[in-house]
Motif scaffolding. Structure first.
Motif, PDB file in Angstrom:
ATOM      1  N   GLU A  89       0.826  -1.196   0.000  1.00 51.72           N
ATOM      2  CA  GLU A  89       0.000   0.000   0.000  1.00 51.72           C
ATOM      3  C   GLU A  89       0.865   1.252   0.000  1.00 51.72           C
ATOM      4  O   GLU A  89       1.989   1.243   0.466  1.00 51.72           O
ATOM      5  CB  GLU A  89      -0.949   0.010   1.198  1.00 51.72           C
ATOM      6  N   PHE A  90       0.313   2.306  -0.545  1.00 52.00           N
ATOM      7  CA  PHE A  90       0.945   3.608  -0.506  1.00 52.00           C
ATOM      8  C   PHE A  90       0.266   4.387   0.617  1.00 52.00           C
ATOM      9  O   PHE A  90      -0.951   4.355   0.744  1.00 52.00           O
ATOM     10  CB  PHE A  90       0.757   4.359  -1.828  1.00 52.00           C
ATOM     11  N   VAL A  91       1.058   5.064   1.416  1.00 53.24           N
ATOM     12  CA  VAL A  91       0.508   5.877   2.500  1.00 53.24           C
ATOM     13  C   VAL A  91       1.053   7.290   2.367  1.00 53.24           C
ATOM     14  O   VAL A  91       2.129   7.504   1.810  1.00 53.24           O
ATOM     15  CB  VAL A  91       0.847   5.283   3.897  1.00 53.24           C
ATOM     16  N   HIS A  92       0.307   8.244   2.874  1.00 52.80           N
ATOM     17  CA  HIS A  92       0.735   9.639   2.801  1.00 52.80           C
ATOM     18  C   HIS A  92       1.977   9.854   3.654  1.00 52.80           C
ATOM     19  O   HIS A  92       2.106   9.274   4.729  1.00 52.80           O
ATOM     20  CB  HIS A  92      -0.373  10.564   3.264  1.00 52.80           C
ATOM     21  N   SER A  93       2.869  10.691   3.174  1.00 54.52           N
ATOM     22  CA  SER A  93       4.064  11.037   3.942  1.00 54.52           C
ATOM     23  C   SER A  93       3.666  11.927   5.105  1.00 54.52           C
ATOM     24  O   SER A  93       2.716  12.695   5.025  1.00 54.52           O
ATOM     25  CB  SER A  93       5.056  11.792   3.065  1.00 54.52           C
TER      26      SER A  93
END
Length: 94
Positions: A89-93
């Protein structure tokens, strides 16, 4: 008196260049931890995981030591051999 890893790391993290490199390698460390923890939770040796996946034991060792980078295909094979599915998954920085 010799320093332990955490003490040495704490000192090295004061160097901005070192900190940046350490933080950039966090995803690799997460993958290493995930493989090792899943294998240990399944009470499997590297050899048993190798038999379950068809991946050579030496390659599993290299992955766990961080001297090799797994492909997506390899990660899927590892997950299947551990009775798991792979989730990326991609998560917000922050």
């Amino acid at each position: 008196m010799s320093k332990n890893f955490r003490e040495t790391l704490r000192e090295r993290m004061q160097d901005p260049d070192f900190r940046a490199e350490w933080e950039a390698l966090e995803p690799e460390r997460q993958i290493i931890r995930a493989i090792m923890e899943a294998r240990e939770e399944n009470h499997m040796t590297q050899e048993q995981l190798a038999e379950a996946t068809g991946i050579h034991q030496a390659d599993i060792s290299r992955l766990e030591h961080g001297t090799a980078n797994p492909s997506l295909r390899t990660l899927k094979r590892l997950a299947a051999g551990l009775g798991m599915t792979l989730k990326i998954e991609f998560v917000h920085s922050a």
